[in-house]
Design a protein around this motif. Structure first.
Motif, PDB file in Angstrom:
ATOM      1  N   THR A   1      -3.005  45.701  76.430  1.00 49.14           N
ATOM      2  CA  THR A   1      -2.633  46.356  75.172  1.00 49.14           C
ATOM      3  C   THR A   1      -2.553  47.864  75.357  1.00 49.14           C
ATOM      4  O   THR A   1      -1.639  48.512  74.830  1.00 49.14           O
ATOM      5  N   TYR A   2      -3.485  48.415  76.117  1.00 42.56           N
ATOM      6  CA  TYR A   2      -3.470  49.856  76.370  1.00 42.56           C
ATOM      7  C   TYR A   2      -2.187  50.258  77.105  1.00 42.56           C
ATOM      8  O   TYR A   2      -1.552  51.251  76.743  1.00 42.56           O
ATOM      9  N   MET A   3      -1.815  49.506  78.127  1.00 39.99           N
ATOM     10  CA  MET A   3      -0.581  49.830  78.873  1.00 39.99           C
ATOM     11  C   MET A   3       0.631  49.786  77.949  1.00 39.99           C
ATOM     12  O   MET A   3       1.520  50.639  78.050  1.00 39.99           O
ATOM     13  N   LYS A   4       0.677  48.820  77.054  1.00 43.09           N
ATOM     14  CA  LYS A   4       1.779  48.756  76.087  1.00 43.09           C
ATOM     15  C   LYS A   4       1.768  49.974  75.169  1.00 43.09           C
ATOM     16  O   LYS A   4       2.813  50.513  74.825  1.00 43.09           O
ATOM     17  N   SER A   5       0.560  50.413  74.794  1.00 43.97           N
ATOM     18  CA  SER A   5       0.447  51.538  73.860  1.00 43.97           C
ATOM     19  C   SER A   5       0.873  52.866  74.477  1.00 43.97           C
ATOM     20  O   SER A   5       1.239  53.792  73.754  1.00 43.97           O
ATOM     21  N   ILE A   6       0.822  52.984  75.805  1.00 43.81           N
ATOM     22  CA  ILE A   6       1.213  54.241  76.447  1.00 43.81           C
ATOM     23  C   ILE A   6       2.589  54.156  77.113  1.00 43.81           C
ATOM     24  O   ILE A   6       3.006  55.091  77.789  1.00 43.81           O
ATOM     25  N   LYS A   7       3.286  53.071  76.896  1.00 40.84           N
ATOM     26  CA  LYS A   7       4.591  52.870  77.528  1.00 40.84           C
ATOM     27  C   LYS A   7       5.571  54.002  77.190  1.00 40.84           C
ATOM     28  O   LYS A   7       6.250  54.529  78.077  1.00 40.84           O
ATOM     29  N   GLU A   8       5.630  54.396  75.935  1.00 37.29           N
ATOM     30  CA  GLU A   8       6.543  55.473  75.534  1.00 37.29           C
ATOM     31  C   GLU A   8       6.149  56.803  76.163  1.00 37.29           C
ATOM     32  O   GLU A   8       6.999  57.593  76.565  1.00 37.29           O
ATOM     33  N   LYS A   9       4.845  57.053  76.252  1.00 35.22           N
ATOM     34  CA  LYS A   9       4.348  58.277  76.875  1.00 35.22           C
ATOM     35  C   LYS A   9       4.728  58.304  78.357  1.00 35.22           C
ATOM     36  O   LYS A   9       5.183  59.320  78.875  1.00 35.22           O
ATOM     37  N   ILE A  10       4.562  57.178  79.032  1.00 32.35           N
ATOM     38  CA  ILE A  10       4.940  57.075  80.446  1.00 32.35           C
ATOM     39  C   ILE A  10       6.431  57.296  80.592  1.00 32.35           C
ATOM     40  O   ILE A  10       6.887  58.041  81.472  1.00 32.35           O
ATOM     41  N   ASN A  11       7.200  56.655  79.744  1.00 28.29           N
ATOM     42  CA  ASN A  11       8.655  56.799  79.796  1.00 28.29           C
ATOM     43  C   ASN A  11       9.064  58.252  79.626  1.00 28.29           C
ATOM     44  O   ASN A  11       9.903  58.765  80.373  1.00 28.29           O
ATOM     45  N   LEU A  12       8.460  58.938  78.673  1.00 30.90           N
ATOM     46  CA  LEU A  12       8.791  60.332  78.425  1.00 30.90           C
ATOM     47  C   LEU A  12       8.450  61.219  79.622  1.00 30.90           C
ATOM     48  O   LEU A  12       9.302  61.955  80.127  1.00 30.90           O
ATOM     49  N   PHE A  13       7.205  61.130  80.093  1.00 29.73           N
ATOM     50  CA  PHE A  13       6.761  62.065  81.122  1.00 29.73           C
ATOM     51  C   PHE A  13       7.223  61.700  82.526  1.00 29.73           C
ATOM     52  O   PHE A  13       7.549  62.583  83.310  1.00 29.73           O
ATOM     53  N   VAL A  14       7.253  60.430  82.857  1.00 32.29           N
ATOM     54  CA  VAL A  14       7.636  60.021  84.214  1.00 32.29           C
ATOM     55  C   VAL A  14       9.149  59.855  84.330  1.00 32.29           C
ATOM     56  O   VAL A  14       9.773  60.423  85.229  1.00 32.29           O
ATOM     57  N   CYS A  15       9.738  59.090  83.437  1.00 38.68           N
ATOM     58  CA  CYS A  15      11.160  58.764  83.552  1.00 38.68           C
ATOM     59  C   CYS A  15      12.068  59.919  83.135  1.00 38.68           C
ATOM     60  O   CYS A  15      13.010  60.254  83.855  1.00 38.68           O
ATOM     61  N   LYS A  16      11.772  60.503  81.998  1.00 40.43           N
ATOM     62  CA  LYS A  16      12.682  61.514  81.443  1.00 40.43           C
ATOM     63  C   LYS A  16      12.382  62.927  81.926  1.00 40.43           C
ATOM     64  O   LYS A  16      13.229  63.565  82.541  1.00 40.43           O
ATOM     65  N   GLU A  17      11.179  63.432  81.639  1.00 41.24           N
ATOM     66  CA  GLU A  17      10.870  64.818  81.996  1.00 41.24           C
ATOM     67  C   GLU A  17      10.803  65.031  83.504  1.00 41.24           C
ATOM     68  O   GLU A  17      11.287  66.025  84.015  1.00 41.24           O
ATOM     69  N   TRP A  18      10.184  64.117  84.223  1.00 45.96           N
ATOM     70  CA  TRP A  18      10.044  64.250  85.666  1.00 45.96           C
ATOM     71  C   TRP A  18      11.295  63.769  86.392  1.00 45.96           C
ATOM     72  O   TRP A  18      11.493  64.057  87.559  1.00 45.96           O
ATOM     73  N   LYS A  19      12.157  63.043  85.683  1.00 42.37           N
ATOM     74  CA  LYS A  19      13.427  62.529  86.217  1.00 42.37           C
ATOM     75  C   LYS A  19      13.198  61.644  87.441  1.00 42.37           C
ATOM     76  O   LYS A  19      13.762  61.859  88.507  1.00 42.37           O
ATOM     77  N   PHE A  20      12.372  60.631  87.238  1.00 47.44           N
ATOM     78  CA  PHE A  20      11.984  59.727  88.315  1.00 47.44           C
ATOM     79  C   PHE A  20      13.172  59.131  89.048  1.00 47.44           C
ATOM     80  O   PHE A  20      13.179  59.068  90.280  1.00 47.44           O
TER      81      PHE A  20
END
Length: 145
Positions: free
Chosen positions: A76-95
């Motif tokens: 449940t915790y991983m699901k709750s931070i999915k958007e945060k991960i997406n923002l910081f890792v995928c978008k801002e960091w441009k993984f």
């Protein structure tokens, strides 16, 4: 040598001691099964809630998979931070632009941990990064080759 994001302070990472420490932690967490990693997250969250109610220290094996509640809480915790991960890792960091530069899952887990360390607290950050890597970071970030 380890690939380091431009977003990470090179002053902090100049010492090879940090690489050894990060490499050891990443390797250790990546060696665990996904259900153990979810339990590590859940157990750390459960331990915090128990400690806030009581003052006594409770010893918990972070990878104890016998408690379904800890597994569920970690998932449940991983699901709750999915958007945060997406923002910081995928978008801002441009993984997706950096994906091919990684020669190992350990390097990837280290960089993801460093990106998220200031964004996520109260849980073992290497458990989070190991889960992202094990689940397929390229799929998580929807990278196309």
């Amino acid at each position: 040598m380890h690939n380091i994001s431009n977003n990470i302070s090179n002053n902090f990472l100049d010492s090879s001691d940090h690489f050894d420490y990060f490499t050891d932690y990443a390797t250790y967490y990546l060696s665990r099964k996904k259900n153990e990693l979810y339990c590590a997250l859940g157990n750390s969250l459960l331990e915090k809630s128990i400690l806030s109610e009581k003052s006594a220290k409770i010893d918990v094996n972070p990878f104890d998979t016998t408690n379904f509640l800890s597994y569920k809480k970690g998932k449940t915790y991983m699901k709750s931070i999915k958007e945060k991960i997406n923002l910081f890792v995928c978008k801002e960091w441009k993984f997706c632009e950096k994906l091919e530069a990684y020669q190992s899952d350990v390097e990837l887990a280290i960089d993801i941990s460093q990106i998220l360390a200031s964004k996520i607290s109260g849980v073992p950050i290497f458990a989070v990064s190991a889960l992202i890597v094990k689940q397929g970071a390229h799929e998580f970030c929807n990278c196309h080759k």
